[in-house]
Design an enzyme around this catalytic site. Structure first.
Site, PDB file in Angstrom:
ATOM      1  CG  HIS A   1       6.935   5.777 -21.178  1.00 49.02           C
ATOM      2  ND1 HIS A   1       7.798   4.743 -21.461  1.00 49.02           N
ATOM      3  CD2 HIS A   1       7.558   6.529 -20.239  1.00 49.02           C
ATOM      4  CE1 HIS A   1       8.882   4.866 -20.706  1.00 49.02           C
ATOM      5  NE2 HIS A   1       8.757   5.942 -19.952  1.00 49.02           N
TER       6      HIS A   1
ATOM      7  CG  HIS B   1      11.539  14.146 -23.901  1.00 47.55           C
ATOM      8  ND1 HIS B   1      11.490  14.682 -22.623  1.00 47.55           N
ATOM      9  CD2 HIS B   1      12.328  13.053 -23.821  1.00 47.55           C
ATOM     10  CE1 HIS B   1      12.247  13.949 -21.819  1.00 47.55           C
ATOM     11  NE2 HIS B   1      12.762  12.951 -22.519  1.00 47.55           N
TER      12      HIS B   1
END
Length: 190
Positions: free
Chosen positions: A41, A128
């Site tokens: 996530h 990221h």
């Protein structure tokens, strides 16, 4: 008290693609703990241990922010490491298109939550997806080659339509995540 973070969750097709990438890399370099792709996530803000009262404030802030946002798309692309190849700690998959939009969202969350007493981030937030953690590495050049060869890898698109409050439970086998609540973005079309 509960361990909480705010995230953008990733759809199943993108998780599957990430899983394939991780499978390709597994075993090629030792001493790397690969993340289960089901847990991948975008963490926009890690809040740590907070109380029920704190959680109530967090929900109010997120609800307000979600009302101000419309869905946007991220192009998940490329791989790299933090902080650098001389002492890599985190292996990540990045964002190409949409980087600015999700960056502004993370910044807004950080700013609004700081008004409620949460500590502001010291470093600039970089979008990221963490796919691996490096414990100790002898084969730095090998890792560098593997990541470099995938620095432009296309993973897929993620339509960001909501923010999630996720509770993290630490166990000896790793973290377990539970979505407490999802806040959908307002749509400008309505």
């Amino acid at each position: 008290m509960m361990r909480i973070f705010i995230a953008v969750e990733i759809p199943e097709p993108v998780k599957k693609k990430i899983s394939h990438i991780v499978q390709e890399l597994k075993g090629k370099v030792e001493k790397i703990k690969w993340v289960n792709s089901e847990l991948v996530h975008f963490t926009l803000k890690f809040l740590g241990e907070i109380s029920e009262e704190g959680l109530k404030k967090v929900k109010e802030v997120i609800l307000q922010i979600a009302r101000e946002y419309s869905p946007f798309t991220l192009n998940i692309k490329g791989m790299g490491v933090f902080p650098d190849y001389s002492s890599p700690r985190v292996i990540w998959i990045g964002v190409d298109e949409g980087k600015e939009a999700i960056g502004k969202l993370a910044e807004k969350l950080d700013k609004e939550l700081s008004k409620e007493g949460f500590i502001r981030e010291k470093r600039e937030w970089v979008p990221h997806l963490t796919v691996g953690r490096v414990k100790f590495l002898r084969e730095k050049e090998k890792l560098k080659e593997l990541i470099y060869s995938r620095e432009n890898i296309e993973v897929g698109e993620v339509k960001v339509e909501s923010l999630s409050i996720i509770q993290s439970y630490l166990t000896p086998k790793g973290s377990i995540y539970k979505t407490i609540e999802k806040f959908s973005f307002a749509s400008l079309e309505s």
